[in-house]
Design a protein around this motif. Structure first.
Motif, mmCIF file in Angstrom:
data_model
loop_
_atom_site.group_PDB
_atom_site.id
_atom_site.type_symbol
_atom_site.label_atom_id
_atom_site.label_comp_id
_atom_site.label_asym_id
_atom_site.label_seq_id
_atom_site.Cartn_x
_atom_site.Cartn_y
_atom_site.Cartn_z
ATOM 1 N N THR A 75 1.641 4.191 -5.046
ATOM 2 C CA THR A 75 0.841 5.513 -4.867
ATOM 3 C C THR A 75 0.610 5.408 -6.376
ATOM 4 O O THR A 75 -0.927 6.036 -6.739
ATOM 5 C CB THR A 75 0.848 6.454 -4.655
ATOM 6 O OG1 THR A 75 2.162 7.413 -4.740
ATOM 7 C CG2 THR A 75 1.097 6.673 -3.052
ATOM 8 N N GLY A 76 1.649 4.788 -7.329
ATOM 9 C CA GLY A 76 1.715 4.986 -8.425
ATOM 10 C C GLY A 76 1.709 3.979 -9.313
ATOM 11 O O GLY A 76 3.469 3.489 -8.996
ATOM 12 N N SER B 261 5.653 6.176 -8.345
ATOM 13 C CA SER B 261 5.183 6.721 -6.796
ATOM 14 C C SER B 261 4.787 6.144 -5.340
ATOM 15 O O SER B 261 4.138 5.044 -6.163
ATOM 16 C CB SER B 261 5.027 8.167 -6.832
ATOM 17 O OG SER B 261 3.007 7.939 -7.586
ATOM 18 N N VAL B 262 5.523 6.261 -4.278
ATOM 19 C CA VAL B 262 4.596 5.867 -3.331
ATOM 20 C C VAL B 262 4.940 7.106 -2.432
ATOM 21 O O VAL B 262 4.654 8.466 -2.623
ATOM 22 C CB VAL B 262 6.475 5.588 -2.325
ATOM 23 C CG1 VAL B 262 7.012 3.892 -3.511
ATOM 24 C CG2 VAL B 262 7.818 6.194 -2.601
ATOM 25 N N ASP B 263 4.319 6.385 -1.312
ATOM 26 C CA ASP B 263 3.472 7.130 0.074
ATOM 27 C C ASP B 263 5.055 8.144 1.260
ATOM 28 O O ASP B 263 5.662 6.938 2.014
ATOM 29 C CB ASP B 263 2.651 7.415 0.575
ATOM 30 C CG ASP B 263 1.969 8.151 2.010
ATOM 31 O OD1 ASP B 263 2.784 8.488 2.506
ATOM 32 O OD2 ASP B 263 0.755 7.668 1.959
ATOM 33 N N LYS C 155 3.769 7.306 4.406
ATOM 34 C CA LYS C 155 3.653 5.784 4.792
ATOM 35 C C LYS C 155 5.296 5.411 5.072
ATOM 36 O O LYS C 155 5.477 3.974 5.682
ATOM 37 C CB LYS C 155 2.779 5.014 3.803
ATOM 38 C CG LYS C 155 2.743 3.927 4.579
ATOM 39 C CD LYS C 155 1.668 3.173 3.691
ATOM 40 C CE LYS C 155 0.017 3.393 4.056
ATOM 41 N NZ LYS C 155 -1.260 2.967 3.534
ATOM 42 N N SER D 61 0.813 -0.924 0.267
ATOM 43 C CA SER D 61 -0.108 -0.204 -0.251
ATOM 44 C C SER D 61 1.084 1.217 -0.051
ATOM 45 O O SER D 61 0.691 2.143 -0.260
ATOM 46 C CB SER D 61 -1.055 -0.264 1.339
ATOM 47 O OG SER D 61 -0.531 -0.084 2.444
#
Length: 373
Positions: free
Chosen positions: A315-316, A356-358, A361, A312
């Protein structure tokens, strides 16, 4: 119609039985088995700590490859890191000392023709321009002096990394995920030695490649790392050190490939705050190592571990056919990619590319993963 008392007794029995069922502990056989992985990398980093410390992961082996450090030095760092973690049950196999074709001299010639590289790993002698990051010491391939945590007392496995990997995927067919944090020399050698190697693995997840990264953070160190991509958005070190190996691996018949390019890393940072948080929660010996890491770099291999532990954070992402330019020229080592229908059909495989990542998080996953269990 049965008497009311009989109905009440029957309902009470059912509720009691249900309560007992819900109170029963989950049987070990009902829990998902830990995911088996082999970590191939040039040293010992937060990525190793995250995966080795996780109950979700069963690290069946660690292998070294020349990248930021020469493979012999990387193996020594891995052995010592495992000792500090109390995980000497995990074997370490030393890998390829040199890339398949590329050399330090060839890289110097390339720079004379096409311009300076920002980072050259084990071949790095100085930065092209002043930077916030320290200049790493330059070592010869078998120089094991000045190891930061001391020399290991354990030894590497008798088999080289490529052979070790082949044996493991044959021992556990369809179960092992290869986690690649450095150049892909060992994987290419394994694939050439055994054409079934990739198909016998569960999959491959690697940090490497560059598609179109942009600067996200505004502090000095982030700007310094992101500036490389303004004029060479398709170049990344892990691939550039051994482009031939990267192309071989990208065309191998993996069941699944996940690519973590540098693109998501420009929004992340190995800050002093993050290091202090991770060190505070870890076991004392491990905490000392974490606290000693140099801050100011983007998070690279850590994203690989985080995606494995908690998907999770992504994000992309996009499905693309990926290969790498292995022709010696201005674009040597550059990332090649195509959407469906546009690929040349030379064996390149479809991969899931994380764009992309958070970042918040991601930090939380790192801190949680290295925390004392």
């Amino acid at each position: 119609m049965p008497p009311l008392n009989a109905v009440i007794r029957a309902v009470s029995s059912l509720l009691t039985a249900a309560a007992v069922c819900f109170a029963l502990p989950v049987r070990a056989e009902d829990k998902p088995a830990p995911q088996k992985v082999i970590i191939d990398d040039e040293g010992f980093s937060l990525m190793h700590m995250m995966l080795l410390n996780s109950p979700q992961i069963d690290v069946v082996g660690v292998t070294s490859v020349t990248g930021n450090w020469w493979a012999p030095r990387g193996a020594a760092l891995q052995l010592r890191g495992l000792e500090l973690m109390g995980r000497t049950d995990v074997p370490v196999a030393q890998g390829a000392v040199y890339p398949l074709m590329n050399t330090e001299k060839a890289t110097e010639r390339w720079e004379a023709l096409y311009g300076k590289l920002t980072w050259k790993g084990a071949w790095m002698k100085q930065w092209v321009e002043p930077t916030q990051q320290s200049t790493p010491p330059y070592y010869t391939p078998y120089d094991l002096s000045n190891l930061p945590w001391g020399a290991p007392t354990t030894k590497v496995a008798s088999k080289m990394a490529a052979v070790f990997m082949i044996e493991m995927v044959r021992k556990y067919p369809g179960q092992i995920t290869i986690v690649e944090g450095g150049p892909m020399t060992n994987l290419a050698l394994a694939q050439r030695l055994d054409p079934e190697f990739a198909s016998l693995a569960k999959g491959l997840i690697y940090m490497g490649g560059s598609f179109n990264p942009h600067r996200v953070l505004d502090d000095r160190s982030a700007v310094e790392f992101a500036r490389e991509f303004a004029n060479s958005p398709r170049r990344e070190f892990n691939i550039r050190l051994d482009p031939e190996a990267a192309s071989i691996v990208s065309r191998a018949p993996w069941k699944q490939i996940t690519v973590i390019p540098v693109d998501p890393s420009t929004a992340t940072q190995l800050s002093r705050k993050l290091l202090d948080r991770a060190a505070k929660g870890a076991k004392p010996e491990l905490g000392k190592v974490i606290a000693g890491f140099e801050p100011g770099f983007p998070l690279w291999d850590e994203i690989v571990a985080a995606v494995l532990l908690d998907p999770s954070v992504v994000t992309g992402a996009e499905d693309l056919y990926v290969d790498y330019d292995a022709a010696f020229g201005a674009t040597y080592g550059d990332t090649l990619s195509w959407r469906e229908h546009y690929q040349p059909g030379l064996g390149e495989q479809k991969a899931r590319v994380v764009m992309s990542v958070d970042p918040r998080k991601l930090d939380e996953v790192i801190v949680k993963a290295v925390a004392a269990k």
